[in-house]
Enzyme design. Structure first.
Site, mmCIF file in Angstrom:
data_model
loop_
_atom_site.group_PDB
_atom_site.id
_atom_site.type_symbol
_atom_site.label_atom_id
_atom_site.label_comp_id
_atom_site.label_asym_id
_atom_site.label_seq_id
_atom_site.Cartn_x
_atom_site.Cartn_y
_atom_site.Cartn_z
ATOM 1 N N GLU A 172 -16.225 1.058 0.718
ATOM 2 C CA GLU A 172 -15.677 1.878 -0.348
ATOM 3 C C GLU A 172 -14.893 1.040 -1.349
ATOM 4 O O GLU A 172 -14.286 0.029 -1.022
ATOM 5 C CB GLU A 172 -14.792 2.961 0.235
ATOM 6 C CG GLU A 172 -13.814 2.426 1.229
ATOM 7 C CD GLU A 172 -13.275 3.480 2.177
ATOM 8 O OE1 GLU A 172 -13.919 4.531 2.321
ATOM 9 O OE2 GLU A 172 -12.223 3.242 2.758
ATOM 10 N N CYS A 206 -9.494 -0.997 -6.348
ATOM 11 C CA CYS A 206 -9.186 -1.429 -4.985
ATOM 12 C C CYS A 206 -10.493 -1.772 -4.279
ATOM 13 O O CYS A 206 -11.371 -0.918 -4.148
ATOM 14 C CB CYS A 206 -8.448 -0.282 -4.273
ATOM 15 S SG CYS A 206 -8.083 -0.656 -2.558
ATOM 16 N N CYS A 232 -12.632 -3.412 10.377
ATOM 17 C CA CYS A 232 -11.508 -4.350 10.384
ATOM 18 C C CYS A 232 -11.147 -4.669 11.833
ATOM 19 O O CYS A 232 -11.255 -3.810 12.708
ATOM 20 C CB CYS A 232 -10.306 -3.711 9.686
ATOM 21 S SG CYS A 232 -8.906 -4.846 9.490
ATOM 22 N N CYS A 277 -4.450 -2.184 13.387
ATOM 23 C CA CYS A 277 -3.177 -1.514 13.092
ATOM 24 C C CYS A 277 -3.338 -0.059 13.559
ATOM 25 O O CYS A 277 -4.346 0.578 13.239
ATOM 26 C CB CYS A 277 -2.883 -1.563 11.594
ATOM 27 S SG CYS A 277 -2.796 -3.241 10.941
ATOM 28 N N CYS A 286 -4.189 3.005 11.005
ATOM 29 C CA CYS A 286 -5.173 2.828 9.941
ATOM 30 C C CYS A 286 -6.576 3.233 10.383
ATOM 31 O O CYS A 286 -7.037 2.838 11.449
ATOM 32 C CB CYS A 286 -5.172 1.365 9.493
ATOM 33 S SG CYS A 286 -6.359 1.017 8.186
ATOM 34 N N GLY A 334 -10.745 -3.754 5.477
ATOM 35 C CA GLY A 334 -10.817 -5.138 5.958
ATOM 36 C C GLY A 334 -9.548 -5.932 5.717
ATOM 37 O O GLY A 334 -8.660 -5.520 4.971
ATOM 38 N N GLU A 335 -9.487 -7.084 6.388
ATOM 39 C CA GLU A 335 -8.371 -8.015 6.196
ATOM 40 C C GLU A 335 -8.902 -9.162 5.331
ATOM 41 O O GLU A 335 -9.680 -9.992 5.814
ATOM 42 C CB GLU A 335 -7.873 -8.506 7.570
ATOM 43 C CG GLU A 335 -6.919 -9.695 7.533
ATOM 44 C CD GLU A 335 -5.763 -9.560 6.540
ATOM 45 O OE1 GLU A 335 -5.056 -8.533 6.560
ATOM 46 O OE2 GLU A 335 -5.581 -10.488 5.728
ATOM 47 N N SER A 382 -3.761 -8.300 -0.590
ATOM 48 C CA SER A 382 -2.862 -7.695 0.389
ATOM 49 C C SER A 382 -3.272 -8.129 1.791
ATOM 50 O O SER A 382 -4.445 -8.049 2.162
ATOM 51 C CB SER A 382 -2.947 -6.167 0.271
ATOM 52 O OG SER A 382 -2.132 -5.556 1.238
ATOM 53 N N SER A 417 1.560 -6.392 4.007
ATOM 54 C CA SER A 417 1.697 -5.101 4.684
ATOM 55 C C SER A 417 2.715 -5.292 5.789
ATOM 56 O O SER A 417 2.390 -5.791 6.857
ATOM 57 C CB SER A 417 0.351 -4.656 5.244
ATOM 58 O OG SER A 417 -0.494 -4.297 4.187
ATOM 59 N N ASN A 442 -0.456 8.570 4.877
ATOM 60 C CA ASN A 442 -1.574 9.499 4.694
ATOM 61 C C ASN A 442 -2.133 9.836 6.060
ATOM 62 O O ASN A 442 -2.585 8.931 6.771
ATOM 63 C CB ASN A 442 -2.698 8.785 3.924
ATOM 64 C CG ASN A 442 -2.702 9.115 2.460
ATOM 65 O OD1 ASN A 442 -2.453 10.239 2.063
ATOM 66 N ND2 ASN A 442 -3.001 8.112 1.660
ATOM 67 N N CYS A 451 -7.198 4.383 3.641
ATOM 68 C CA CYS A 451 -8.180 3.394 4.076
ATOM 69 C C CYS A 451 -9.227 3.906 5.045
ATOM 70 O O CYS A 451 -8.909 4.410 6.100
ATOM 71 C CB CYS A 451 -7.457 2.261 4.772
ATOM 72 S SG CYS A 451 -6.602 1.269 3.624
HETATM 73 N N1 SAH Z 1 -5.713 -5.623 5.678
HETATM 74 C C1 SAH Z 1 -5.004 -5.687 4.451
HETATM 75 C C2 SAH Z 1 -5.600 -4.878 3.312
HETATM 76 C C3 SAH Z 1 -6.156 -3.523 3.658
HETATM 77 S S1 SAH Z 1 -5.011 -2.245 4.123
HETATM 78 C C4 SAH Z 1 -3.571 -5.313 4.665
HETATM 79 O O1 SAH Z 1 -3.209 -4.986 5.785
HETATM 80 O O2 SAH Z 1 -2.764 -5.386 3.740
HETATM 81 C C5 SAH Z 1 -4.273 -1.791 2.607
HETATM 82 C C6 SAH Z 1 -2.983 -1.047 2.763
HETATM 83 O O3 SAH Z 1 -3.215 0.324 3.148
HETATM 84 C C7 SAH Z 1 -2.117 -1.637 3.825
HETATM 85 O O4 SAH Z 1 -0.803 -1.761 3.392
HETATM 86 C C8 SAH Z 1 -2.295 -0.631 4.926
HETATM 87 O O5 SAH Z 1 -1.314 -0.776 5.856
HETATM 88 C C9 SAH Z 1 -2.320 0.666 4.153
HETATM 89 N N2 SAH Z 1 -2.778 1.832 4.922
HETATM 90 C C10 SAH Z 1 -3.664 1.878 5.924
HETATM 91 N N3 SAH Z 1 -3.787 3.109 6.434
HETATM 92 C C11 SAH Z 1 -2.941 3.899 5.731
HETATM 93 C C12 SAH Z 1 -2.590 5.279 5.799
HETATM 94 N N4 SAH Z 1 -3.156 6.096 6.667
HETATM 95 N N5 SAH Z 1 -1.662 5.735 4.910
HETATM 96 C C13 SAH Z 1 -1.109 4.914 3.999
HETATM 97 N N6 SAH Z 1 -1.394 3.618 3.895
HETATM 98 C C14 SAH Z 1 -2.295 3.097 4.755
#
Ligand code: SAH
Length: 367
Positions: free
Chosen positions: A96, A117, A124, A128, A131, A181-182, A213, A236, A312, A355
């Protein structure tokens, strides 16, 4: 983990690699620039649209390269300011790309600034706990060509809506590498893609308008600090102590705050730009005043901007967003110490912009 298509995507080639490939085929060097002009400046959508190339060269190009490695399968417009593009890759993988519109005073939604974005992996591996992208693990890395193609797909769509000014190549204002993804776990493809996006023969898009990020891969942050291109960095964080962060981000066990913060400091020294600390607020997990106080200390130390994001909700996960009062109380701790802070207003909740959620639902519904 890689997917190697039969024909490499044109969007993964640089001026040098394309020149070399054409030279092997006995073509003059100026052809590479001509082809890339068609792709990035004139937005040709097929080989046949490249009308100043001889027919037999177009046939050879078609046999040698994939013109576009992604296909737009779903274009979800939200009722607010976030649109989501679902793209299918050559092996069927879905990713996406999100268009976030930031309305400007006095102009309509079409005149708004646009942040794109982009994703860097299918799934990934970071796991986390909050996520959606990590729920089913990592499927594979995206190639540089696949990463670049997301931006061209956005350009195609934006160009149709608002014809771009002649002098600007990209149809958007900022890029954030915050999709699925990371990014730093797919380092080489990421840097190659972003250098194509940045190059004058590519999209000519300034590195300083690109934010990467990361969940905190320390060795890769140090490597990024050494790059000539000055990208912006977002971390993050989501936990201001090791105890809280390790509970929700397994990466913190390998790279705890005692390693992460010094690496960010080195990045700062090298690039001199304010970095951003992303902090999702999750009820009863990391939204206490104690966490706010710890976060304040880290932000002041790093001269960082803090982006507070109310969580979210994700189908199947138990986490909740705190009340608005609790969010504000948390933000006030930072504001009172003059930390630069934004409490993000929700964008795209109605189209599952959190995400990985759209992809997950679509995969389930078409499976
Ligand atoms: N892996 C990278 C980039 C992708 S995640 C990173 O961790 O930064 C992008 C951002 O979305 C991160 O800050 C992540 O923690 C956040 N994110 C993931 N799931 C989310 C959710 N359910 N609500 C709000 N932010 C979220």
């Amino acid at each position: 983990m890689k997917y190697t298509p039969e024909k490499p995507p044109l969007t993964g080639e640089t001026l040098d690699t394309l020149t070399a490939r054409l030279a092997e085929h006995g073509e003059p060097t100026f052809r590479a620039k001509q082809i890339l002009d068609w792709v990035y400046k004139k937005r040709a959508r097929s080989w046949d649209a490249m009308t100043n190339l001889p027919k037999n060269l177009r046939v050879w190009l078609d046999q040698t390269f994939t013109f576009m490695p992604s296909e737009l399968v779903l274009n979800k417009e939200s009722t607010d300011v976030t649109d989501k593009l679902l793209l299918r890759m050559g092996d069927g993988s879905l990713i996406e790309t999100v268009v976030i519109r930031v309305p400007q005073e006095g102009v309509g939604i079409e005149g708004s600034r646009k942040t794109i974005c982009i994703s860097t992996q299918v799934g990934c591996a970071m796991a986390c706990v909050f996520c959606a992208s990590g729920l089913e693990g990592l499927k594979r890395d995206l190639s540089a060509g696949e990463i670049v193609s997301q931006l061209l797909q956005v350009c195609y769509r934006e160009d149709e809506r608002t014809p771009r000014a002649r002098e600007e190549l990209a149809s958007f204002d900022n890029i954030v590498v915050m999709g699925m993804g990371e990014p730093l776990a797919n380092y080489d493809a990421l840097i190659l893609a972003l250098s194509i996006v940045n190059a004058p023969w590519g999209l000519g898009f300034g590195a300083r308008r690109i934010t990467i990020s990361t969940s905190g891969l320390v060795p890769k942050i140090l490597k990024l600090a050494e790059e000539n291109l000055s990208f912006r960095l977002a971390i993050s964080l989501h936990g201001a102590t090791d105890e809280v962060r390790s509970q929700i981000m397994p990466v913190n066990k390998a790279f705890p705050l005692g390693k992460l913060i010094p690496a960010v400091r080195i990045f700062n020294e090298r690039h001199g730009r304010m970095i951003t600390l992303e902090f999702i607020l999750i009820e009863d997990i990391n939204d206490s005043i104690d966490q706010a106080i710890e976060l304040r200390g880290i932000a002041l130390d790093l001269h960082a901007h803090v982006n507070l994001i109310p969580y979210n909700t994700v189908d199947g996960l138990p986490w909740k967003r705190p009340s608005v009062e609790r969010q504000e109380a948390f933000a006030d701790v930072l504001r009172d110490a003059d930390v630069s802070v934004t409490l993000r207003r929700e964008k795209g909740h109605d189209i599952d912009a959190a995400c990985g959620q759209l992809r997950l639902k679509t995969e389930k519904s078409i499976a």
